[in-house]
Design a protein around this motif. Structure first.
Motif, PDB file in Angstrom:
ATOM      1  N   GLY A   1       0.807  -1.203   0.000  1.00 37.40           N
ATOM      2  CA  GLY A   1       0.000   0.000   0.000  1.00 37.40           C
ATOM      3  C   GLY A   1       0.844   1.257   0.000  1.00 37.40           C
ATOM      4  O   GLY A   1       0.335   2.341   0.205  1.00 37.40           O
ATOM      5  N   SER A   2       2.131   1.134  -0.226  1.00 39.74           N
ATOM      6  CA  SER A   2       3.027   2.285  -0.291  1.00 39.74           C
ATOM      7  C   SER A   2       2.870   2.991  -1.629  1.00 39.74           C
ATOM      8  O   SER A   2       2.566   2.370  -2.635  1.00 39.74           O
ATOM      9  N   PHE A   3       3.084   4.303  -1.636  1.00 39.83           N
ATOM     10  CA  PHE A   3       3.053   5.078  -2.871  1.00 39.83           C
ATOM     11  C   PHE A   3       3.854   6.346  -2.660  1.00 39.83           C
ATOM     12  O   PHE A   3       4.297   6.640  -1.550  1.00 39.83           O
ATOM     13  N   THR A   4       4.067   7.088  -3.732  1.00 34.96           N
ATOM     14  CA  THR A   4       4.786   8.360  -3.668  1.00 34.96           C
ATOM     15  C   THR A   4       4.033   9.394  -4.493  1.00 34.96           C
ATOM     16  O   THR A   4       3.063   9.060  -5.168  1.00 34.96           O
ATOM     17  N   THR A   5       4.477  10.632  -4.430  1.00 36.20           N
ATOM     18  CA  THR A   5       3.866  11.688  -5.235  1.00 36.20           C
ATOM     19  C   THR A   5       4.825  12.099  -6.348  1.00 36.20           C
ATOM     20  O   THR A   5       6.029  11.846  -6.264  1.00 36.20           O
TER      21      THR A   5
ATOM     22  N   GLY B   1       9.936  -3.243  -6.103  1.00 33.53           N
ATOM     23  CA  GLY B   1      10.451  -3.058  -7.452  1.00 33.53           C
ATOM     24  C   GLY B   1       9.750  -1.939  -8.188  1.00 33.53           C
ATOM     25  O   GLY B   1      10.283  -1.365  -9.132  1.00 33.53           O
ATOM     26  N   ALA B   2       8.535  -1.617  -7.751  1.00 30.78           N
ATOM     27  CA  ALA B   2       7.751  -0.558  -8.382  1.00 30.78           C
ATOM     28  C   ALA B   2       6.866   0.091  -7.326  1.00 30.78           C
ATOM     29  O   ALA B   2       6.501  -0.537  -6.336  1.00 30.78           O
ATOM     30  N   LEU B   3       6.538   1.357  -7.572  1.00 24.95           N
ATOM     31  CA  LEU B   3       5.780   2.140  -6.608  1.00 24.95           C
ATOM     32  C   LEU B   3       4.785   3.020  -7.357  1.00 24.95           C
ATOM     33  O   LEU B   3       5.176   3.730  -8.285  1.00 24.95           O
ATOM     34  N   PRO B   4       3.500   2.972  -6.996  1.00 22.91           N
ATOM     35  CA  PRO B   4       2.539   3.862  -7.648  1.00 22.91           C
ATOM     36  C   PRO B   4       2.840   5.327  -7.320  1.00 22.91           C
ATOM     37  O   PRO B   4       3.283   5.645  -6.215  1.00 22.91           O
ATOM     38  N   VAL B   5       2.600   6.200  -8.285  1.00 22.97           N
ATOM     39  CA  VAL B   5       2.769   7.648  -8.111  1.00 22.97           C
ATOM     40  C   VAL B   5       1.369   8.250  -8.140  1.00 22.97           C
ATOM     41  O   VAL B   5       0.601   7.989  -9.064  1.00 22.97           O
ATOM     42  N   VAL B   6       1.040   9.038  -7.107  1.00 22.57           N
ATOM     43  CA  VAL B   6      -0.302   9.599  -6.993  1.00 22.57           C
ATOM     44  C   VAL B   6      -0.268  11.123  -7.000  1.00 22.57           C
ATOM     45  O   VAL B   6       0.761  11.732  -6.714  1.00 22.57           O
ATOM     46  N   ASP B   7      -1.420  11.716  -7.318  1.00 24.32           N
ATOM     47  CA  ASP B   7      -1.551  13.169  -7.235  1.00 24.32           C
ATOM     48  C   ASP B   7      -2.004  13.549  -5.829  1.00 24.32           C
ATOM     49  O   ASP B   7      -2.108  12.682  -4.949  1.00 24.32           O
TER      50      ASP B   7
ATOM     51  N   SER C   1      -5.179   9.905  -6.600  1.00 21.61           N
ATOM     52  CA  SER C   1      -5.415   9.198  -7.859  1.00 21.61           C
ATOM     53  C   SER C   1      -4.080   8.842  -8.503  1.00 21.61           C
ATOM     54  O   SER C   1      -3.140   9.628  -8.477  1.00 21.61           O
ATOM     55  N   ALA C   2      -4.017   7.663  -9.109  1.00 24.06           N
ATOM     56  CA  ALA C   2      -2.777   7.189  -9.720  1.00 24.06           C
ATOM     57  C   ALA C   2      -2.422   8.007 -10.961  1.00 24.06           C
ATOM     58  O   ALA C   2      -3.252   8.230 -11.827  1.00 24.06           O
ATOM     59  N   LEU C   3      -1.147   8.460 -11.009  1.00 26.67           N
ATOM     60  CA  LEU C   3      -0.619   9.186 -12.164  1.00 26.67           C
ATOM     61  C   LEU C   3       0.324   8.327 -12.983  1.00 26.67           C
ATOM     62  O   LEU C   3       0.476   8.510 -14.176  1.00 26.67           O
ATOM     63  N   GLY C   4       1.020   7.421 -12.302  1.00 30.14           N
ATOM     64  CA  GLY C   4       2.021   6.608 -12.971  1.00 30.14           C
ATOM     65  C   GLY C   4       2.613   5.595 -12.014  1.00 30.14           C
ATOM     66  O   GLY C   4       2.108   5.394 -10.914  1.00 30.14           O
TER      67      GLY C   4
END
Length: 134
Positions: free
Chosen positions: A93-97, A115-121, A125-128
Motif C-alpha cells: 500500500g506504499s506510494f509516492t507523489t 520493485g515498483a511504486l505507484p505515483v499519486v496526485d 489518484s494514480a498518475l504513474g
C-alpha cells in the motif's frame, strides 16, 4: 498505506534533485481492489503487463500488485476464489507523489524492497508507476 514522499523540491532543481515525475512510467491498467486474482491475471495478460495499479471504489490508489505475487497466491494451497486484491496489498500500500525527490523515493523503495511504486496526485489518484532499474 505508506506515503513515501518527504518534502517537495522546486521544479527548477538540478539533475541531482530530479523528481519522481521526471522518471515515472505511465500507470497502465488500473483495477478495483474488489477484483479476484483470476480476473486480475486475465487483465494483466490482455494488457501485456506484469503489474496493476489497484484502486478503491472512490478511485483512490491503494497499491500495486505484480503477476508474480498473484500467481504465487493463486498457486498456494490456501487460495480460494474469494480472495480479492485488497486482501493482498499489505505493505504494498506504499506510494509516492510526483513532486517527491527521486533520491528519497528510490531510497524508500530499496528499504521496503519494492520493485515498483505507484505515483499519486494530491487527491490520491494514480498518475504513474516508478520502477527501479535492476
Amino acid at each position: 498505506m505508506t506515503l513515501v514522499q518527504m518534502q517537495p523540491r522546486p521544479a527548477s532543481a538540478g539533475p541531482a534533485h530530479r523528481t519522481v515525475a521526471e522518471l515515472m512510467d505511465e500507470a497502465g491498467p488500473q483495477v478495483c481492489d474488489d477484483m479476484s486474482i483470476e480476473v486480475a491475471l486475465s487483465v494483466m495478460a490482455a494488457a501485456c503487463t506484469g503489474r496493476l495499479v489497484v484502486c478503491d471504489q472512490d478511485g483512490q490508489c491503494t497499491g500495486l500488485v505484480t503477476q508474480a505475487e498473484l500467481t504465487a497466491v493463486r498457486d498456494s494451497s490456501a487460495y480460494t476464489d474469494r480472495v480479492r486484491l485488497r486482501d493482498l496489498l499489505g505493505d504494498h500500500g506504499s506510494f509516492t507523489t510526483s513532486v517527491a525527490p527521486m533520491a528519497e523515493a528510490e531510497h524508500a523503495m530499496r528499504y521496503l524492497r519494492l520493485g515498483a511504486l505507484p505515483v499519486v496526485d494530491g487527491q490520491g489518484s494514480a498518475l504513474g508507476v516508478l520502477a527501479l532499474s535492476r
